[in-house]
Design a protein around this motif. Structure first.
Motif, PDB file in Angstrom:
ATOM      1  N   TYR A 247      11.608  -2.857   1.156  1.00 25.61           N
ATOM      2  CA  TYR A 247      11.483  -3.444  -0.173  1.00 25.61           C
ATOM      3  C   TYR A 247      10.035  -3.345  -0.626  1.00 25.61           C
ATOM      4  N   ASP A 248       9.828  -2.932  -1.866  1.00 18.63           N
ATOM      5  CA  ASP A 248       8.480  -2.817  -2.420  1.00 18.63           C
ATOM      6  C   ASP A 248       7.976  -4.221  -2.738  1.00 18.63           C
ATOM      7  N   GLN A 249       7.130  -4.753  -1.872  1.00 21.59           N
ATOM      8  CA  GLN A 249       6.665  -6.131  -2.000  1.00 21.59           C
ATOM      9  C   GLN A 249       5.703  -6.326  -3.174  1.00 21.59           C
ATOM     10  N   LEU A 250       5.243  -5.251  -3.767  1.00 18.33           N
ATOM     11  CA  LEU A 250       4.336  -5.368  -4.918  1.00 18.33           C
ATOM     12  C   LEU A 250       5.039  -5.094  -6.244  1.00 18.33           C
ATOM     13  N   GLY A 251       5.900  -4.102  -6.268  1.00 11.68           N
ATOM     14  CA  GLY A 251       6.493  -3.692  -7.532  1.00 11.68           C
ATOM     15  C   GLY A 251       7.978  -3.920  -7.665  1.00 11.68           C
ATOM     16  N   GLY A 252       8.613  -4.441  -6.612  1.00 10.69           N
ATOM     17  CA  GLY A 252      10.053  -4.633  -6.659  1.00 10.69           C
ATOM     18  C   GLY A 252      10.791  -3.322  -6.419  1.00 10.69           C
ATOM     19  N   GLY A 253      12.063  -3.446  -6.081  1.00  9.11           N
ATOM     20  CA  GLY A 253      12.889  -2.274  -5.839  1.00  9.11           C
ATOM     21  C   GLY A 253      12.873  -1.852  -4.381  1.00  9.11           C
ATOM     22  N   PHE A 254      13.945  -1.182  -3.983  1.00 12.61           N
ATOM     23  CA  PHE A 254      14.162  -0.805  -2.595  1.00 12.61           C
ATOM     24  C   PHE A 254      14.009   0.694  -2.391  1.00 12.61           C
ATOM     25  N   ALA A 255      13.439   1.065  -1.250  1.00 12.23           N
ATOM     26  CA  ALA A 255      13.427   2.455  -0.826  1.00 12.23           C
ATOM     27  C   ALA A 255      14.811   2.828  -0.288  1.00 12.23           C
ATOM     28  N   ARG A 256      14.989   4.120  -0.051  1.00 12.88           N
ATOM     29  CA  ARG A 256      16.309   4.648   0.263  1.00 12.88           C
ATOM     30  C   ARG A 256      16.894   4.060   1.547  1.00 12.88           C
ATOM     31  N   TYR A 257      16.121   4.026   2.627  1.00 18.24           N
ATOM     32  CA  TYR A 257      16.589   3.463   3.883  1.00 18.24           C
ATOM     33  C   TYR A 257      15.401   3.253   4.803  1.00 18.24           C
ATOM     34  N   ALA A 258      15.621   2.568   5.921  1.00 19.99           N
ATOM     35  CA  ALA A 258      14.585   2.382   6.931  1.00 19.99           C
ATOM     36  C   ALA A 258      14.829   3.363   8.072  1.00 19.99           C
ATOM     37  N   VAL A 259      13.763   3.957   8.575  1.00 25.89           N
ATOM     38  CA  VAL A 259      13.915   4.927   9.662  1.00 25.89           C
ATOM     39  C   VAL A 259      14.063   4.235  11.007  1.00 25.89           C
ATOM     40  N   ASP A 260      13.793   2.934  11.054  1.00 28.60           N
ATOM     41  CA  ASP A 260      13.853   2.183  12.302  1.00 28.60           C
ATOM     42  C   ASP A 260      14.862   1.045  12.187  1.00 28.60           C
ATOM     43  N   ALA A 343     -10.916  -4.444   0.406  1.00 22.81           N
ATOM     44  CA  ALA A 343     -11.681  -3.833  -0.684  1.00 22.81           C
ATOM     45  C   ALA A 343     -11.178  -4.318  -2.043  1.00 22.81           C
ATOM     46  N   VAL A 344      -9.892  -4.591  -2.145  1.00 22.43           N
ATOM     47  CA  VAL A 344      -9.319  -5.055  -3.410  1.00 22.43           C
ATOM     48  C   VAL A 344      -9.440  -6.574  -3.549  1.00 22.43           C
ATOM     49  N   LEU A 345      -9.176  -7.290  -2.466  1.00 23.02           N
ATOM     50  CA  LEU A 345      -9.027  -8.740  -2.529  1.00 23.02           C
ATOM     51  C   LEU A 345     -10.244  -9.521  -2.055  1.00 23.02           C
ATOM     52  N   GLY A 346     -11.169  -8.830  -1.406  1.00 20.29           N
ATOM     53  CA  GLY A 346     -12.253  -9.552  -0.740  1.00 20.29           C
ATOM     54  C   GLY A 346     -11.852  -9.880   0.686  1.00 20.29           C
ATOM     55  N   PRO A 347     -12.832 -10.211   1.540  1.00 16.79           N
ATOM     56  CA  PRO A 347     -12.524 -10.384   2.962  1.00 16.79           C
ATOM     57  C   PRO A 347     -11.568 -11.536   3.261  1.00 16.79           C
ATOM     58  N   THR A 348     -11.687 -12.661   2.553  1.00 16.80           N
ATOM     59  CA  THR A 348     -10.859 -13.821   2.881  1.00 16.80           C
ATOM     60  C   THR A 348      -9.402 -13.587   2.483  1.00 16.80           C
ATOM     61  N   ASP A 349      -9.195 -13.275   1.206  1.00 18.46           N
ATOM     62  CA  ASP A 349      -7.822 -13.006   0.765  1.00 18.46           C
ATOM     63  C   ASP A 349      -7.277 -11.734   1.411  1.00 18.46           C
ATOM     64  N   ALA A 385       1.382 -19.554  -5.249  1.00 17.77           N
ATOM     65  CA  ALA A 385       0.485 -19.135  -6.335  1.00 17.77           C
ATOM     66  C   ALA A 385      -0.522 -18.111  -5.823  1.00 17.77           C
ATOM     67  N   ARG A 386      -1.021 -18.336  -4.619  1.00 20.36           N
ATOM     68  CA  ARG A 386      -1.966 -17.389  -4.027  1.00 20.36           C
ATOM     69  C   ARG A 386      -1.291 -16.038  -3.819  1.00 20.36           C
ATOM     70  N   LEU A 387      -0.054 -16.053  -3.324  1.00 19.75           N
ATOM     71  CA  LEU A 387       0.684 -14.802  -3.124  1.00 19.75           C
ATOM     72  C   LEU A 387       0.879 -14.067  -4.447  1.00 19.75           C
ATOM     73  N   ALA A 388       1.219 -14.799  -5.501  1.00 20.67           N
ATOM     74  CA  ALA A 388       1.410 -14.153  -6.803  1.00 20.67           C
ATOM     75  C   ALA A 388       0.130 -13.475  -7.266  1.00 20.67           C
ATOM     76  N   ASP A 389      -1.019 -14.132  -7.079  1.00 21.25           N
ATOM     77  CA  ASP A 389      -2.293 -13.525  -7.458  1.00 21.25           C
ATOM     78  C   ASP A 389      -2.586 -12.285  -6.621  1.00 21.25           C
ATOM     79  N   VAL A 390      -2.350 -12.378  -5.311  1.00 21.51           N
ATOM     80  CA  VAL A 390      -2.602 -11.245  -4.413  1.00 21.51           C
ATOM     81  C   VAL A 390      -1.716 -10.059  -4.791  1.00 21.51           C
ATOM     82  N   ARG A 391      -0.450 -10.332  -5.031  1.00 21.94           N
ATOM     83  CA  ARG A 391       0.461  -9.238  -5.396  1.00 21.94           C
ATOM     84  C   ARG A 391       0.023  -8.573  -6.692  1.00 21.94           C
ATOM     85  N   ALA A 392      -0.381  -9.363  -7.673  1.00 16.75           N
ATOM     86  CA  ALA A 392      -0.813  -8.798  -8.951  1.00 16.75           C
ATOM     87  C   ALA A 392      -2.055  -7.932  -8.774  1.00 16.75           C
TER      88      ALA A 392
END
Length: 668
Positions: A247-260, A343-349, A385-392
């Motif tokens: 599952y695309d945890q950032l943009g939604g939607g599913f990939a075709r299948y899992a190889v594992d 690099a995107v979120l800073g070291p803590t996030d 709320a923190r997760l929503a900010d990180v995902r965005a």
């Protein structure tokens, strides 16, 4: 190929299929499927090489780069074969026939599919991906080509015998025994599924692991002796998929299948048919998880797959360059390292996100990168709320990466699935925009794909393609129209749906009560394809059965129910022996045995009617029409009025109707 030399286009340059256009500058002298190619092979007395794939197929790209773009390989093909390239999504009938042959001859199937056949279309060799060099015990593509050409010239009797035996096998496979799917057999199907259930990771079987959407809907509807076990398998699997790397945890939607087995690493292509079905399934769960995944997946469809004409594109590719101008790599758009997160979120996030999403220094994917997993959704409001900010933030950063290519052809059947999924989500999540998007996709199908009661398989850029619709197009589109009829009470969708169903009953029926996959007047292949088994999407058979069940509930037309019952009998052996491939038929059979359950909600729009509709939609498998007033054009709501001026729900089970109720608690 010489550097700096622009390749000359071949015959595929005039194709509408994005997959065929990917091969338009190959040095292979490709033909599209048709009588001209067969006539040319007969004139030259050479065998036919059939190559079948689709635009988002990773290994199709690999084989194309290794072999079909190679001048020496192409020269040999051009001299000793007539080569035909087929997009399986445009010609599922051709794909179905030769995939059956490939599975029978090799024990497995998949794409790219490589078949060599005689001038009558009978195969004498079949395989999937063939490497450019001998690897892992597999001969190279060129070695196979040379051996088969030698056999054609010097061992003609053996070739004809093999081709004849395969053709006879295909004809026998099309004959199906018939007996009723009873409650006991449905219980047996659940028991078989339980024996194949992966208690550790959810889902069924081992690796690779595909989203078992239709089986899960069957388990959702099942109410027999093993109902508690069925609910457990359903709940565990939908949770595992939602938190997985598939599952695309950032943009939604599913990939075709899992190889594992554990759903960690997907095959990254994102297909419309998967996401359309999963969207509806999660919406119908009626849980917080289901609502979240349904909304995110619907938003993905509208954002990334919707076309300018209002339809939905077929797929997003698995591959994209890691850097602008680089060579495409599978999963490059979706995978991350801890350093990239920081690099995107800073070291803590960044460290918080790495732990939450399972991004490790070693990596869970390739080249030290990881897929994003979310096995535990935060329960604390602050963490959510923190997760929503990180995902965005991560989603915005990801948009700077080169995007995977999009296969933008509109396939009728898959748009029918998308319409149904969007309606399910729109009604249950109170999102009128989802229902409106479904209406606009349906209008595109009516305007562009429907032609005098028949349906065209594909369109692209607002132009209908030449290929006739197959059974799944009729079944899935009819079901989509019936979903709109229930949600909007607009009788035009019921008229369009029943017209398609009537055409299917007249043109696709088999003598035993089942259905062929192609119309009676379709191009004759080596065998007329017929397969009731579900695969990544519902079979044409099971999709039409669902449409028949729903159409009977809405109209009361007896021949629709009779046709559904007769058809389901021909799928009984499959449902009993291999229920993982009969989930959609089993879901329809369960609905028919339990009723069907029909609900008409009538009254002015508002909270009271919404509450009645919401309660009715919680009933598994129910056909629920919500209308402002009675309508003679939709028989289920004909003569149904408000009660004491209040919106009312009319519930019928097993052809017996209860007294109308005005309170949601009265619907059960």
């Amino acid at each position: 190929m010489l550097m700096g030399v622009t390749p000359m286009p071949n015959r595929l340059a005039g194709a509408t299929s994005p997959y065929l256009l990917q091969h338009a500058e190959n040095p292979v002298d490709w033909w599209e499927w048709g009588p001209e190619a067969f006539a040319e092979a007969k004139r030259r007395n050479v065998p036919i090489l059939l190559s079948v794939g689709y635009a988002a197929c990773h290994w199709c790209h690999v084989m194309a780069h290794e072999s079909f773009e190679d001048d020496a390989t192409a020269a040999y093909l051009n001299e000793h074969y007539v080569s035909i390239k087929v997009d399986r999504e445009e010609r599922p009938d051709v794909d179905a026939v030769y995939m059956t042959a490939t599975t029978a001859m090799t024990g497995q199937g998949g794409w790219p599919m490589t078949v060599v056949m005689d001038h009558e279309g009978a195969p004498f060799f079949a395989g999937t991906y063939l490497p450019d060099q001998p690897r892992h015990g597999s001969p190279s593509f060129t070695q196979v080509l040379r051996a088969l050409s030698d056999a054609w010239v010097n061992k003609g009797d053996d070739v004809r015998s093999t081709a004849g035996n395969v053709a006879e096998h295909l004809r026998r496979e099309a004959q199906l025994p018939a007996y009723a799917i009873t409650g006991e057999r449905i219980d047996g199907a659940v028991a078989t599924l339980a024996s194949e259930y992966d208690a550790m990771a959810g889902g069924f079987g081992g690796a690779p692991k595909f989203p078992p959407t239709m089986v899960l809907e069957f388990l959702r509807r099942y109410d027999g002796d093993a109902a508690q076990q069925a609910r457990h398998m359903l709940a565990r699997t939908v949770a595992a998929m939602a938190g997985s790397g598939m599952y695309d945890q950032l943009g939604g939607g599913f990939a075709r299948y899992a190889v594992d087995r554990a759903w960690v690493v997907p095959h990254f292509e994102k297909m419309l048919y998967d996401n359309a079905q999963l969207l509806g399934l999660y919406a119908r769960l009626g849980t917080a998880l289901g609502d979240r995944i349904a909304a995110e997946t619907a938003d993905f469809l509208l954002r990334e797959l919707r076309t300018a004409e209002g339809g939905f594109a077929s797929a997003l590719d698995a591959d994209s360059p890691a850097e602008p101008g680089g060579h495409p790599e599978e999963g490059a758009f979706y995978a991350w390292t801890p350093d990239q997160l920081a690099a995107v979120l800073g070291p803590t996030d960044g460290a918080w996100a790495a732990e939450l999403f399972g991004v490790t220094e070693e990596g869970t994917f390739e080249h030290g990168t990881s897929t994003l997993q979310l096995r535990h959704y935060p329960q604390d409001d602050a963490d959510r709320a923190r997760l929503a900010d990180v995902r965005a933030c991560l989603a915005n950063a990801r948009e700077q990466r080169p995007r995977p290519a999009r296969d933008d052809k509109v396939v009728a059947a898959w748009n029918g699935l998308a319409i149904s999924g969007l309606v399910d989500a729109g009604r249950r999540l109170h999102r009128a925009d989802y229902v409106q998007a479904a209406v606009e996709a349906a209008e595109l199908l009516v305007d562009l794909h429907l032609d005098d009661g028949r349906i065209r398989r594909v369109s692209r850029d607002g132009v209908a393609g030449p290929h006739a619709g197959v059974l799944e197009d009729y079944g899935c589109v009819a079901s989509g129209f019936l979903a709109l009829a229930q949600a909007t009470a607009d009788p035009r969708w019921l008229r369009h749906a029943t017209a398609l169903i009537d055409t299917a009953l007249d043109g696709f029926a088999a003598p035993d009560g089942g259905f062929f996959d192609t119309h009676a007047d379709a191009e004759a292949l080596v065998v007329r394809p017929r397969d009731p088994g579900d695969n990544a999407s519902p079979s044409g058979f099971s999709s039409l059965v669902h449409a028949l069940v729903e159409a009977h509930a809405l109209t009361g037309v007896g021949r629709y129910r009779d046709a559904a019952e007769a058809a389901l009998a021909t799928a009984a052996v499959l449902a009993e022996k291999a229920p993982r491939f009969a989930g959609w038929s089993l879901a329809a059979a369960t609905t028919m045995l339990d009723g069907p359950l029909e609900v008409a909600v009538v009254g002015p729009p508002g909270e009271r009617r919404d509450a009645l509709e919401a309660r009715a939609l919680r009933l598994p498998g129910a056909v629920v029409v919500s209308a402002d007033a009675p309508s003679e054009e939709i028989p289920l709501v004909a003569g149904r009025t408000t009660v004491d001026g209040l919106p009312a729900a009319y519930v019928c089970r097993g052809f017996v109707c209860e007294r109308p109720v005005t309170e949601p608690d009265g619907i059960g």
